[in-house]
Scaffold this motif. Structure first.
Motif, PDB file in Angstrom:
ATOM      1  N   TYR A 554     -62.708 -65.044 -72.733  1.00  0.00           N
ATOM      2  CA  TYR A 554     -62.825 -63.716 -72.648  1.00  0.00           C
ATOM      3  C   TYR A 554     -64.123 -63.189 -72.928  1.00  0.00           C
ATOM      4  CZ  TYR A 554     -61.689 -58.507 -73.425  1.00  0.00           C
ATOM      5  OH  TYR A 554     -61.762 -57.333 -73.250  1.00  0.00           O
ATOM      6  N   ALA A 557     -66.441 -64.049 -69.930  1.00  0.00           N
ATOM      7  CA  ALA A 557     -66.561 -63.089 -69.056  1.00  0.00           C
ATOM      8  C   ALA A 557     -67.089 -61.773 -68.917  1.00  0.00           C
ATOM      9  CB  ALA A 557     -64.940 -62.776 -68.786  1.00  0.00           C
ATOM     10  N   VAL A 558     -67.076 -61.273 -70.447  1.00  0.00           N
ATOM     11  CA  VAL A 558     -67.490 -59.881 -70.713  1.00  0.00           C
ATOM     12  C   VAL A 558     -69.089 -60.071 -70.641  1.00  0.00           C
ATOM     13  CG1 VAL A 558     -67.647 -58.125 -72.546  1.00  0.00           C
ATOM     14  CG2 VAL A 558     -65.671 -59.095 -71.979  1.00  0.00           C
ATOM     15  N   MET A 569     -67.630 -54.584 -76.516  1.00  0.00           N
ATOM     16  CA  MET A 569     -66.811 -53.798 -75.403  1.00  0.00           C
ATOM     17  C   MET A 569     -66.958 -52.353 -75.568  1.00  0.00           C
ATOM     18  SD  MET A 569     -65.573 -56.839 -75.823  1.00  0.00           S
ATOM     19  CE  MET A 569     -64.516 -56.760 -77.142  1.00  0.00           C
ATOM     20  N   SER A 571     -64.957 -48.615 -74.577  1.00  0.00           N
ATOM     21  CA  SER A 571     -63.535 -48.234 -73.714  1.00  0.00           C
ATOM     22  C   SER A 571     -63.485 -46.631 -73.861  1.00  0.00           C
ATOM     23  CB  SER A 571     -62.415 -48.990 -74.093  1.00  0.00           C
ATOM     24  OG  SER A 571     -62.001 -48.778 -75.417  1.00  0.00           O
ATOM     25  N   PRO A 604     -60.970 -46.725 -66.042  1.00  0.00           N
ATOM     26  CA  PRO A 604     -61.313 -47.773 -65.313  1.00  0.00           C
ATOM     27  C   PRO A 604     -63.012 -47.657 -65.478  1.00  0.00           C
ATOM     28  CG  PRO A 604     -60.654 -45.808 -63.916  1.00  0.00           C
ATOM     29  CD  PRO A 604     -60.206 -45.538 -65.342  1.00  0.00           C
ATOM     30  N   ASP A 607     -65.733 -51.874 -69.808  1.00  0.00           N
ATOM     31  CA  ASP A 607     -65.490 -53.380 -70.509  1.00  0.00           C
ATOM     32  C   ASP A 607     -63.795 -53.482 -70.410  1.00  0.00           C
ATOM     33  OD1 ASP A 607     -68.156 -53.587 -70.347  1.00  0.00           O
ATOM     34  OD2 ASP A 607     -68.148 -52.924 -72.410  1.00  0.00           O
ATOM     35  N   ILE A 608     -63.150 -52.678 -70.888  1.00  0.00           N
ATOM     36  CA  ILE A 608     -61.546 -52.626 -71.254  1.00  0.00           C
ATOM     37  C   ILE A 608     -60.945 -51.944 -70.009  1.00  0.00           C
ATOM     38  CG2 ILE A 608     -59.927 -52.665 -73.009  1.00  0.00           C
ATOM     39  CD1 ILE A 608     -61.919 -53.047 -75.083  1.00  0.00           C
ATOM     40  N   GLN A 609     -59.911 -52.583 -69.460  1.00  0.00           N
ATOM     41  CA  GLN A 609     -59.090 -51.780 -68.592  1.00  0.00           C
ATOM     42  C   GLN A 609     -57.683 -52.422 -68.692  1.00  0.00           C
ATOM     43  OE1 GLN A 609     -62.070 -51.259 -64.698  1.00  0.00           O
ATOM     44  NE2 GLN A 609     -60.322 -52.298 -64.283  1.00  0.00           N
ATOM     45  N   SER A 640     -53.170 -55.717 -68.600  1.00  0.00           N
ATOM     46  CA  SER A 640     -54.560 -55.167 -67.917  1.00  0.00           C
ATOM     47  C   SER A 640     -54.410 -54.985 -66.675  1.00  0.00           C
ATOM     48  CB  SER A 640     -55.898 -56.365 -68.191  1.00  0.00           C
ATOM     49  OG  SER A 640     -55.052 -57.856 -67.569  1.00  0.00           O
ATOM     50  N   LYS A 644     -58.971 -57.335 -64.640  1.00  0.00           N
ATOM     51  CA  LYS A 644     -59.809 -57.530 -66.036  1.00  0.00           C
ATOM     52  C   LYS A 644     -58.586 -58.489 -66.806  1.00  0.00           C
ATOM     53  CE  LYS A 644     -63.747 -55.024 -66.017  1.00  0.00           C
ATOM     54  NZ  LYS A 644     -64.917 -55.419 -66.353  1.00  0.00           N
ATOM     55  N   GLU A 645     -59.253 -59.285 -67.755  1.00  0.00           N
ATOM     56  CA  GLU A 645     -58.196 -59.915 -68.647  1.00  0.00           C
ATOM     57  C   GLU A 645     -57.850 -58.990 -70.064  1.00  0.00           C
ATOM     58  OE1 GLU A 645     -58.285 -63.996 -71.369  1.00  0.00           O
ATOM     59  OE2 GLU A 645     -59.650 -63.652 -69.922  1.00  0.00           O
TER      60      GLU A 645
END
Length: 782
Positions: A554, A557-558, A569, A571, A604, A607-609, A640, A644-645
């Motif tokens: 995770y 990916a970020v 992250m 948000s 959206p 970093d966090i969705q 998610s 996104k994960e």
């Protein structure tokens, strides 16, 4: 005043009157008074039946003496003449300089002094021996009412300088006479044990040292006789009566024997139930629905009483504050039946003229008035007044709240509301520590003002530290941001978590953020909320050979790299919620429930969705006066979007003293087994609990009073059954996979903070689960 005192006064008056009768008539040129120490001369002149210029006679001299004696200020009065000058010589009664009690343990000295004021014995008042004797007998009566038949009270009055006395009560309370036997004569339908088990008073038993129920009290016996009457009348025995009661005591005054003579009579059935009177003000169908007893039922006095109370309350809701509903029986003694006619007299409809508030020293009037659902110049509504009182209690600003409804003098259709409040301290600065079976030692600092400057706004700064969670926050809440009751809250926070202490998965998170939220009431029990917050969460201390692979992936990916040891992250989270709260008490509910739904979604482009949905249904049902059944169910789902994960640190976790008891905090659900290289590192030596995106939790709990603790609202005992689990996105929710536990719990609102103790036994745990039979939490809200 006893016989001796009356006789002495009569003789004194007789002697003085004889002396007065020898007085020759004369015209008063002047009046002189001698012997005064405290009393003003004007006081005597006010009571004298003569004045300068009057003709003094024997009759007037006698009347003057009697008038001055009647004031109670003097113990001797003489009237003489000297060359047409009226000489009045008085000797004042002493005043009470001091009032002391010794040997009293059952009654506080301050309380005794207050009661003495009512009979005229208090510091600064005139000493009257007859009142002192009366007070002695009254104190004895109070001890007799407690069953202390050997109690003695001796009084003394010691003279002091300046015509004063010191009064002393020497009390020997003695021992309480114990109830040796309670006899019931005339019972044929129910056994003696069935009857006496209803009583507060009991014969000496192994728990009497705690309950003190074997100590005779006249008041308790009176209450027990009424309980006995209700026992029979609620079972149909309309003609039941207590014929006589004898209470006897042994010569040594140690043992008490109670004998109750009763007549049970036959059992009655209800032959008919009717309504009569003024049935135009409230729909008759509504009044009918409030009648708890029906035709062919066994007679039950409690149901009759509930019916009349219910109808009076319903009429009160429509402005009939002084309604009167009476159940008039028509008894057929031959057939042992009774019909009841509920006669409805609504009385005059009234409205509330004014609401007066007393006792609020800090809290502003408008803060109290905004909690009221009854309005000035509106029709009286009993339910709105009761709801207003409940809302005032829920503010927690007042230790006592009382509402009276006196009629407005000179009117027949108006009342005032007299609101009397006693304020409590709403500000606190607390330094302390708590202890938890999961968190270990928790340090805390909290400064809170729940009623900031009397506005009703809440301001709170908090620091809590534990080995798992650390929290730093500042919160401001305005419960009435708008006059309509829309609430606004602001929050700034930082939360640090060491996950390895609960999931055995090596990582730390640190979140910082700020946000606001509105709460909009729909009705008295429903509210809708929405808010927006910014959050930055940093994940640290990931280790490639220990931490779960999915966590490392995770962060890879970020950050767009491989083998990341952490990531950060940002948000923006929008939240929306709905709550329906009908509980009668927040801390120890007995009826009502709590239903709430919440949803949060991140915006959206950051970093966090993700989104997260939760729903809770909680209901309390009274089984008896002491037993309450609680059923709770919770479900949650998260996922998610946008490719996104889902962030693993937002997973649901279950287990612990506040969810699935008997299992360690966050130790139920998906697990990465030690040595499983497909999900963990090569050096992993412990099972790692991963949490999940789906949650299911259920609790059934029976609340009851704690044994040996009577009338105490700080304790609550419960027996419970819990069930729950969490699932990964790829898993289906299967009831067969739920974990179960059962046990006992105790909650205590202690002086050191809330304390919760749980003894639970899991009974279908898996080898990977971590269980705890004993769990506790102290110093935190739960």
């Amino acid at each position: 005043m006893n016989f001796r005192s009356k006789l002495a006064l009569f003789i004194s008056l007789l002697i003085l009157s004889i002396a007065a009768f020898a007085m020759e008539p004369f015209i008063i040129k002047d009046i002189k008074i001698e012997g005064l120490q405290r009393t003003e001369p004007g006081t005597i002149f006010n009571y004298l039946p003569v004045q300068v210029g009057d003709t003094m006679t024997e009759d007037k001299a006698s009347e003057a003496i009697k008038s001055l004696y009647r004031t109670g200020f003097f113990k001797d009065v003489r009237v003489e003449s000297d060359q047409n000058i009226l000489l009045i010589t008085v000797q004042e009664r002493p005043t009470i300089a001091d009032l002391q009690f010794s040997g009293n343990k059952a009654f506080q000295s301050d309380k005794l002094k207050e009661s003495m004021k009512g009979i005229g014995l208090a510091e600064g008042q005139i000493y009257d021996k007859s009142k002192l004797e009366f007070a002695e007998q009254e104190i004895k009566k109070q001890y007799l009412a407690q069953g202390k038949y050997t109690a003695t009270v001796k009084t003394s009055a010691s003279p002091l300088e300046r015509n004063r006395v010191a009064i002393r009560f020497d009390i020997e309370e003695g021992i309480v006479s114990r109830i040796k036997e309670i006899n019931v004569v005339g019972n044929q339908l129910y056994s003696k044990s069935d009857i006496t088990s209803q009583f507060q008073l009991q014969t000496t038993n192994w728990l009497s040292w705690w309950y003190k129920d074997d100590q005779y009290s006249k008041q308790k016996l009176t209450a027990d006789l009424e309980t006995l009457k209700s026992f029979y009348m609620n079972r149909g025995y309309l003609e039941f009566s207590v014929d006589s009661t004898q209470v006897s005591i042994t010569p040594d005054k140690d043992d008490v024997y109670i004998t109750i003579n009763i007549s049970e009579g036959p059992k009655y059935k209800v032959s008919d139930v009717k309504l009569a009177g003024d049935l135009q003000q409230v729909p008759e169908s509504e009044l009918q629905s409030l009648i708890k007893i029906k035709k062919d039922d066994i007679f039950n006095r409690e149901k009759i009483t509930e019916s009349t109370k219910g109808m009076n309350a319903r009429l009160g809701n429509d402005g009939f504050a002084f309604s009167n509903v009476n159940a008039i029986p028509d008894i057929n003694k031959e057939q042992h039946t009774a019909s009841f006619t509920f006669f409805v007299d609504p009385g005059r409809k009234v409205y509330v003229r004014r609401i007066d508030i007393e006792g609020n020293q800090r809290t502003r009037d408008e803060v109290i008035r905004r909690e009221f659902r009854q309005v000035e110049s509106g029709w009286y509504a009993a339910d709105k007044i009761e709801r207003s009182k409940e809302r005032l209690k829920r503010t927690q600003f007042f230790s006592d709240t009382n509402i009276e409804t006196p009629a407005v003098p000179g009117t027949t259709d108006q009342v005032d509301l007299k609101v009397k409040v006693t304020e409590r301290n709403t500000g606190s600065v607390m330094f302390g520590a708590g202890l938890s079976s999961q968190e270990g030692l928790i340090g805390s600092f909290n400064i809170t003002q729940a009623n900031f400057m009397g506005t009703g706004d809440r301001v709170s700064a908090q620091v809590n530290t534990g080995r798992i969670n650390k929290t730093y926050s500042l919160s401001i809440t305005q419960p009435f941001f708008t006059p309509e009751g829309v609430a606004l809250s602001y929050d700034i926070y930082r939360r640090d978590m060491n996950a390895s202490k609960i999931t055995f998965a090596t990582y730390d998170t640190s979140s910082m953020g700020a946000g606001f939220r509105f709460s909009v009431p729909f009705t008295e029990k429903n509210a809708f909320s929405y808010g927006l917050s910014f959050d930055n969460t940093a994940v640290e201390n990931l280790q490639s050979n220990i931490s779960p692979v999915r966590y490392i992936n995770y962060c890879n990916a970020v950050k767009g790299i491989s083998n990341a040891t952490g990531c950060s992250m940002n948000s923006i989270i929008a939240s929306v919620g709905w709550v329906e709260d009908s509980r009668d008490d927040i801390l120890f509910p007995k009826k009502g429930g709590l239903r709430r739904a919440n949803a949060e979604v991140s915006s959206p482009g950051l970093d966090i969705q993700m989104y997260k949905l939760t729903f809770q249904e909680n209901a309390y049902k009274p089984i008896t006066n002491d037993l309450t059944l609680m059923v709770n169910g919770q479900i949650g789902y998260a996922n998610s979007y946008g490719g996104k994960e889902f962030p693993f640190f937002k997973n649901f976790y279950i287990g612990g003293v506040n969810s699935l008891r008997g299992y360690r905090t966050s130790s139920v659900g998906p697990v990465c087994r030690a040595g499983d290289a497909s999900c963990g590192g090569t050096s992993q030596t412990n099972n790692m609990f991963l949490g999940g995106t789906k949650q299911l939790l259920g609790n059934i709990e029976l609340f009851m009073p704690l044994p040996f603790v009577k009338n105490n609202n700080q304790f609550r005992l419960s027996a419970f059954i819990d069930a729950g689990n969490v699932y990964e996105e790829s898993e289906s929710i299967r009831l067969s996979s739920l974990r179960y536990s059962a046990g006992l719990g105790v909650m205590w609102i202690s002086p050191f903070g809330p304390l919760k103790l749980v003894v639970a036994q899991p009974f279908n745990d898996k080898p990977t689960d971590r269980t705890e039979v004993f769990q506790f939490q102290m110093g935190q809200q739960f």
